[in-house]
Motif scaffolding. Structure first.
Motif, PDB file in Angstrom:
ATOM      1  N   ASP A 308      13.317 -11.423  18.177  1.00  0.00           N
ATOM      2  CA  ASP A 308      13.718 -11.356  16.773  1.00  0.00           C
ATOM      3  C   ASP A 308      14.773 -12.420  16.482  1.00  0.00           C
ATOM      4  OD1 ASP A 308      12.062  -9.208  16.124  1.00  0.00           O
ATOM      5  OD2 ASP A 308      13.489  -7.763  16.938  1.00  0.00           O
ATOM      6  N   PRO A 309      14.833 -12.919  15.229  1.00  0.00           N
ATOM      7  CA  PRO A 309      15.848 -13.927  14.890  1.00  0.00           C
ATOM      8  C   PRO A 309      17.264 -13.391  15.075  1.00  0.00           C
ATOM      9  CG  PRO A 309      14.153 -13.786  13.187  1.00  0.00           C
ATOM     10  CD  PRO A 309      13.929 -12.630  14.101  1.00  0.00           C
ATOM     11  N   CYS A 310      18.158 -14.304  15.382  1.00  0.00           N
ATOM     12  CA  CYS A 310      19.569 -13.944  15.527  1.00  0.00           C
ATOM     13  C   CYS A 310      20.137 -13.653  14.135  1.00  0.00           C
ATOM     14  CB  CYS A 310      20.332 -15.083  16.193  1.00  0.00           C
ATOM     15  SG  CYS A 310      21.951 -14.627  16.856  1.00  0.00           S
ATOM     16  N   GLN A 311      20.757 -12.472  13.970  1.00  0.00           N
ATOM     17  CA  GLN A 311      21.240 -12.029  12.662  1.00  0.00           C
ATOM     18  C   GLN A 311      22.717 -12.375  12.503  1.00  0.00           C
ATOM     19  OE1 GLN A 311      19.409  -7.993  13.610  1.00  0.00           O
ATOM     20  NE2 GLN A 311      19.226  -8.036  11.383  1.00  0.00           N
ATOM     21  N   PRO A 312      23.063 -13.238  11.507  1.00  0.00           N
ATOM     22  CA  PRO A 312      24.470 -13.619  11.311  1.00  0.00           C
ATOM     23  C   PRO A 312      25.342 -12.408  10.980  1.00  0.00           C
ATOM     24  CG  PRO A 312      22.989 -15.073  10.098  1.00  0.00           C
ATOM     25  CD  PRO A 312      22.163 -13.926  10.577  1.00  0.00           C
ATOM     26  N   LEU A 313      26.523 -12.370  11.542  1.00  0.00           N
ATOM     27  CA  LEU A 313      27.480 -11.282  11.297  1.00  0.00           C
ATOM     28  C   LEU A 313      28.407 -11.675  10.149  1.00  0.00           C
ATOM     29  CD1 LEU A 313      28.303 -10.299  14.978  1.00  0.00           C
ATOM     30  CD2 LEU A 313      26.578  -9.348  13.443  1.00  0.00           C
ATOM     31  N   VAL A 314      27.794 -12.100   9.041  1.00  0.00           N
ATOM     32  CA  VAL A 314      28.544 -12.524   7.842  1.00  0.00           C
ATOM     33  C   VAL A 314      28.013 -11.731   6.656  1.00  0.00           C
ATOM     34  CG1 VAL A 314      29.141 -14.443   6.342  1.00  0.00           C
ATOM     35  CG2 VAL A 314      28.818 -14.844   8.783  1.00  0.00           C
ATOM     36  N   PRO A 315      28.782 -10.828   6.057  1.00  0.00           N
ATOM     37  CA  PRO A 315      30.021 -10.267   6.577  1.00  0.00           C
ATOM     38  C   PRO A 315      29.726  -9.309   7.736  1.00  0.00           C
ATOM     39  CG  PRO A 315      29.380  -9.171   4.544  1.00  0.00           C
ATOM     40  CD  PRO A 315      28.364 -10.242   4.789  1.00  0.00           C
ATOM     41  N   PRO A 316      30.689  -8.754   8.418  1.00  0.00           N
ATOM     42  CA  PRO A 316      32.132  -8.755   8.119  1.00  0.00           C
ATOM     43  C   PRO A 316      32.869 -10.031   8.520  1.00  0.00           C
ATOM     44  CG  PRO A 316      31.712  -7.499  10.109  1.00  0.00           C
ATOM     45  CD  PRO A 316      30.363  -7.894   9.594  1.00  0.00           C
ATOM     46  N   LEU A 317      32.296 -10.818   9.454  1.00  0.00           N
ATOM     47  CA  LEU A 317      32.951 -12.072   9.809  1.00  0.00           C
ATOM     48  C   LEU A 317      32.584 -13.128   8.777  1.00  0.00           C
ATOM     49  CD1 LEU A 317      32.334 -12.007  13.672  1.00  0.00           C
ATOM     50  CD2 LEU A 317      34.329 -11.210  12.411  1.00  0.00           C
ATOM     51  N   LEU A 328      37.988 -24.135  18.716  1.00  0.00           N
ATOM     52  CA  LEU A 328      37.883 -23.124  17.671  1.00  0.00           C
ATOM     53  C   LEU A 328      37.936 -21.742  18.308  1.00  0.00           C
ATOM     54  CD1 LEU A 328      34.997 -24.732  15.620  1.00  0.00           C
ATOM     55  CD2 LEU A 328      37.421 -24.831  15.098  1.00  0.00           C
ATOM     56  N   GLU A 329      38.302 -20.747  17.514  1.00  0.00           N
ATOM     57  CA  GLU A 329      38.449 -19.392  18.036  1.00  0.00           C
ATOM     58  C   GLU A 329      37.782 -18.395  17.116  1.00  0.00           C
ATOM     59  OE1 GLU A 329      42.465 -18.359  18.791  1.00  0.00           O
ATOM     60  OE2 GLU A 329      42.732 -19.791  20.432  1.00  0.00           O
ATOM     61  N   PHE A 330      37.150 -17.370  17.729  1.00  0.00           N
ATOM     62  CA  PHE A 330      36.657 -16.205  17.016  1.00  0.00           C
ATOM     63  C   PHE A 330      37.501 -15.002  17.440  1.00  0.00           C
ATOM     64  CE2 PHE A 330      32.467 -18.458  16.615  1.00  0.00           C
ATOM     65  CZ  PHE A 330      32.503 -18.499  15.232  1.00  0.00           C
ATOM     66  N   PRO A 331      37.834 -14.108  16.520  1.00  0.00           N
ATOM     67  CA  PRO A 331      38.734 -12.989  16.845  1.00  0.00           C
ATOM     68  C   PRO A 331      38.016 -11.874  17.586  1.00  0.00           C
ATOM     69  CG  PRO A 331      38.080 -12.861  14.545  1.00  0.00           C
ATOM     70  CD  PRO A 331      37.466 -14.125  15.081  1.00  0.00           C
ATOM     71  N   ASP A 421      37.770  -6.024  15.826  1.00  0.00           N
ATOM     72  CA  ASP A 421      38.476  -4.988  15.074  1.00  0.00           C
ATOM     73  C   ASP A 421      39.513  -5.651  14.167  1.00  0.00           C
ATOM     74  OD1 ASP A 421      39.240  -2.254  14.425  1.00  0.00           O
ATOM     75  OD2 ASP A 421      41.090  -2.686  15.528  1.00  0.00           O
ATOM     76  N   ASP A 422      39.544  -5.215  12.900  1.00  0.00           N
ATOM     77  CA  ASP A 422      40.622  -5.585  12.000  1.00  0.00           C
ATOM     78  C   ASP A 422      40.745  -4.502  10.938  1.00  0.00           C
ATOM     79  OD1 ASP A 422      38.631  -5.974  10.106  1.00  0.00           O
ATOM     80  OD2 ASP A 422      39.202  -8.034   9.635  1.00  0.00           O
ATOM     81  N   ASP A 423      41.511  -4.770   9.883  1.00  0.00           N
ATOM     82  CA  ASP A 423      41.784  -3.737   8.880  1.00  0.00           C
ATOM     83  C   ASP A 423      40.538  -3.356   8.088  1.00  0.00           C
ATOM     84  OD1 ASP A 423      44.392  -3.805   9.692  1.00  0.00           O
ATOM     85  OD2 ASP A 423      45.024  -5.237   8.136  1.00  0.00           O
ATOM     86  N   LEU A 424      39.549  -4.266   7.987  1.00  0.00           N
ATOM     87  CA  LEU A 424      38.380  -3.995   7.154  1.00  0.00           C
ATOM     88  C   LEU A 424      37.234  -3.355   7.912  1.00  0.00           C
ATOM     89  CD1 LEU A 424      38.304  -7.274   5.036  1.00  0.00           C
ATOM     90  CD2 LEU A 424      39.322  -5.078   4.451  1.00  0.00           C
ATOM     91  N   GLY A 425      37.212  -3.453   9.231  1.00  0.00           N
ATOM     92  CA  GLY A 425      36.102  -2.872   9.967  1.00  0.00           C
ATOM     93  C   GLY A 425      36.154  -3.208  11.436  1.00  0.00           C
TER      94      GLY A 425
END
Length: 692
Positions: A308-317, A328-331, A421-425
């Motif tokens: 299956d295609p890779c599903q972007p995590l935008v949002p929440p990222l 570059l950094e991802f949290p 993990d952050d304040d939104l999810g």
């Protein structure tokens, strides 16, 4: 001190031309003028605004001729740029006007003009320079003493050093005064080029042709524009947008020509992305290795096993801008082999790599849970699947929905891995291996029991078993067709394309154990009975037989429903493509208003044409499915209320989807025309603005 001279050899075929260029030392602009004149250059450039021509109050200085000369401006002994010197020749134009009352008052007027006529003249001369992509305007102040003021005579010139220009460019120069008393002067000059270098292609090979005389000796350097000169072998696989070529005569203080011929070459851009690589440095940091700087953005995506295609995590990222060779950094809190990085450029996916798979192993059959946090500690969970994010708990027929309770239990017991993990999810990865093993064990056990029972029957009554199985197969087929549930399909005929799409859906549903009724197939009865009578009879028959009424919503249908709910009347006198649907509202709405719709009605709409939230709230008291993404759930709702869930439901959904896909492609992408921009919500889609 004698002025140093520079010889620039321009190879024009077999006949070189030699130009002598004066060298100016220093980066500062300067000006000088003819003897007797005084001039000054303003410290900074001005806006290029010539303004309108105004009458001269008397004698004024005006530009009469422009003259240019090529020179060199040198920062260092061997660092020189081509520059254009401009000389503006000036003359006195205009005359003093005699006072009208000179004869009346005799010589009294002479005393008032004697002093101005003997005064010096001043002028502000503007030089405007254009050589794509550069444009400049400078201001020169010139003063002519009274002794040189002769009407209609040239008073000298003022020289400006200098405008920088590139070899081969076309230069345009204008000159006028402020304020402007006359039409501006203009001058166009084509600077010489170095024509000895040519790039030609021969299949996959690229040839550099140097057209110079046999007596000339030249050096050639190919270099990467952003990292400094490098000697390389020019091969078609080495072509990238930032690959530039520099050529110059092997003489002291030679001018070097730079060209970058592959900047817009599609093959060079393809090579660039083939050479680009993503490199993981730590758990959270990574960088993009590429031969050239490029505009790009990156985001994390989740790739499940199975192709299956890779599903972007935008949002929440969110998407992050990418700079080549910059860390570059991802949290992220933890890494996971199913997490991948997608890099987009010009709104197109160019690169995708699962950076954590090298250190954490192959892809896992895990489910990614997305936790969304709201105010007052409210939170919701959904499971990321190819069809979208399925809310948990859910009654949908997807794998995550069926195992929703177990996934929630694993999350509460700490068996899921928290990735972000952050304040939104937050993001959680929950393993599915144990559930898959249990499921396949039960399937294998059922298969073995069925095979054993079938073998026993065949052994006991071989001949009778064959005849019994043949009769059973025929009976099942005929009984299924006879007992197929009735389905009445209602829709708003927004346009002919949508009618063809509805016809394709009705035909696909007829291949299932369903008896479909739609006005497209009953036009003769519809014309004879009228829309209201025909629909009333069809609805009553369908509901008496325990059937289901399908409301197929479109932008036109939503608009009619909203109009009916606001006005309370249906306009029975209207005649048009919406008459059947408009007539049906008078019978459908009482069922919804009195709570009789659940169990007898279902709603549906097509993906990319209408969002379920656009359906009026009154009609969302029954399930509303999007097609074809929710076909399994839609077909399940069309079954008999007490009928068991068929194991072939997914197979039937795929069958309907295949039958429906050509009509969907024809509707959203008509052949021979660009894909129409169909919006979401009321008013979107074809025909939404035709007033029908």
């Amino acid at each position: 001190m004698p002025v140093p001279w520079f010889l620039l050899s321009l190879a024009l075929g077999r006949s070189p031309v030699v130009l002598s260029l004066e060298r100016l030392v220093g980066p500062q602009d300067a000006t000088h003028c003819s003897p007797g004149l005084s001039c000054r250059l303003w410290d900074s450039d001005i806006l290029c605004l010539p303004g309108d021509i105004v009458p001269a109050p008397g004698p004024v200085l005006a530009p009469t001729h422009l003259q240019t000369e090529l020179v060199l401006r040198c920062q260092k002994e061997t660092d020189c740029d081509l520059c254009l010197r401009v000389a503006v020749h000036l003359a006195v134009h205009g005359h003093w006007e005699e006072p009208e009352d000179e004869e009346k008052f005799g010589g009294a007027a002479d005393l008032g003009v004697e002093e101005p006529r003997n005064a010096s003249l001043q002028a502000q001369v503007v030089l405007s320079f254009q050589a794509y992509p550069t444009a400049r305007c400078v201001l020169l102040e010139v003063q002519v003493p009274a002794a040189l003021v002769q009407f209609g005579q040239s008073v000298g010139s003022v020289v400006y050093d200098c405008f920088e220009a590139a070899l081969g460019s076309e230069v345009r120069i204008w000159s006028y005064t402020q304020p402007r008393y006359e039409k501006e002067l203009n001058h166009t000059q084509q600077l010489p080029a170095l024509p000895w270098l040519n790039v030609s292609a021969d299949g996959d090979n690229v040839h550099l042709v140097l057209n110079v005389s046999e007596e000339q000796h030249f050096g050639l350097s190919l270099y990467w524009n952003q990292t400094g000169p490098q000697i390389i072998t020019l091969n078609h696989t080495d072509l990238v947008p930032c690959l530039c070529i520099q050529v110059w005569p092997l003489e002291p203080d030679s001018v070097r020509t730079n060209i970058c011929p592959f900047r817009e070459d599609p093959r060079a851009h393809q090579n660039l992305w083939q050479a680009a690589r993503l490199r993981l440095l730590t758990l959270q940091s990574w960088l993009l290795d590429a031969p050239c700087s490029l505009p790009a953005e990156a985001a994390l995506c989740w790739r499940a096993p199975g192709g299956d295609p890779c599903q972007p995590l935008v949002p929440p990222l969110s998407w992050e801008n990418v700079t080549v060779d910059k860390v570059l950094e991802f949290p992220l809190l933890k890494g996971h082999p199913n997490l991948c990085v997608q890099v987009n450029s010009s709104e197109k996916l160019q690169l995708q790599e699962c950076l954590w798979a090298d250190s954490l192993g192959p892809l896992k059959d895990d489910v990614l849970l997305l936790e969304t946090r709201g105010p007052q500690d409210n939170r919701s969970l959904c499971a990321l699947e190819p069809s979208g994010c399925t809310s948990l708990p859910s009654k949908a027929s997807t794998r995550a929905a069926r195992l929703g309770e177990y996934l929630l239990q694993d999350l509460q017991s700490g068996q899921c891995l928290q990735l972000w993990d952050d304040d939104l999810g937050a993001l959680w990865a929950c393993p599915m291996d144990k559930y898959i093993h249990k499921r396949w064990a039960l399937v294998w056990l059922a298969c073995l029991l069925f095979a054993a029972a079938l073998s026993l029957i065949l052994l006991l009554k071989k001949d009778h078993a064959k005849g019994w199985l043949r009769l059973l197969k025929q009976d099942v087929r005929s009984g299924a067709a006879a007992r197929g549930r009735a389905a009445l399909l209602l829709y708003s005929a927004d346009d002919s394309g949508f009618e063809r799409l509805v016809g394709a859906l009705a035909s696909a549903l007829c291949q299932l154990p369903l008896r479909v009724a739609v006005d497209l197939w009953s036009r003769r009865e519809l014309s004879a009975q009228g829309p209201v009578a025909w629909f009333h009879a069809q609805r009553r028959q369908t509901l008496q037989e325990g059937g289901v009424v399908v409301l197929l919503f479109s932008p036109g249908a939503v608009a009619l429903c909203s109009e009916w709910l606001q006005d309370g009347v249906s306009g029975p006198g209207a005649h048009g493509p919406h008459d059947a649907f408009r007539a049906s509202l008078s019978c459908v709405l009482p069922d919804f208003l009195q709570g009789r719709a659940p169990g007898s009605y279902v709603g549906a709409c097509f993906d990319r044409l209408l969002h379920p939230d656009a359906v009026p709230a009154l009609f969302r008291t029954v399930p509303v499915f999007t097609l074809p993404s929710q076909l399994p759930d839609f077909l399940g709702a069309l079954q008999q209320p007490r009928a068991p869930r068929s194991g072939r439901l997914q197979e039937r959904a795929e069958q309907v989807s295949r039958a429906l896909q050509p009509a969907l492609d024809s509707y959203f992408h008509p052949p021979g025309t660009p894909a129409p921009g169909r919006g979401v919500g009321p008013g979107a889609g074809p025909g939404a603005g035709d007033g029908t």
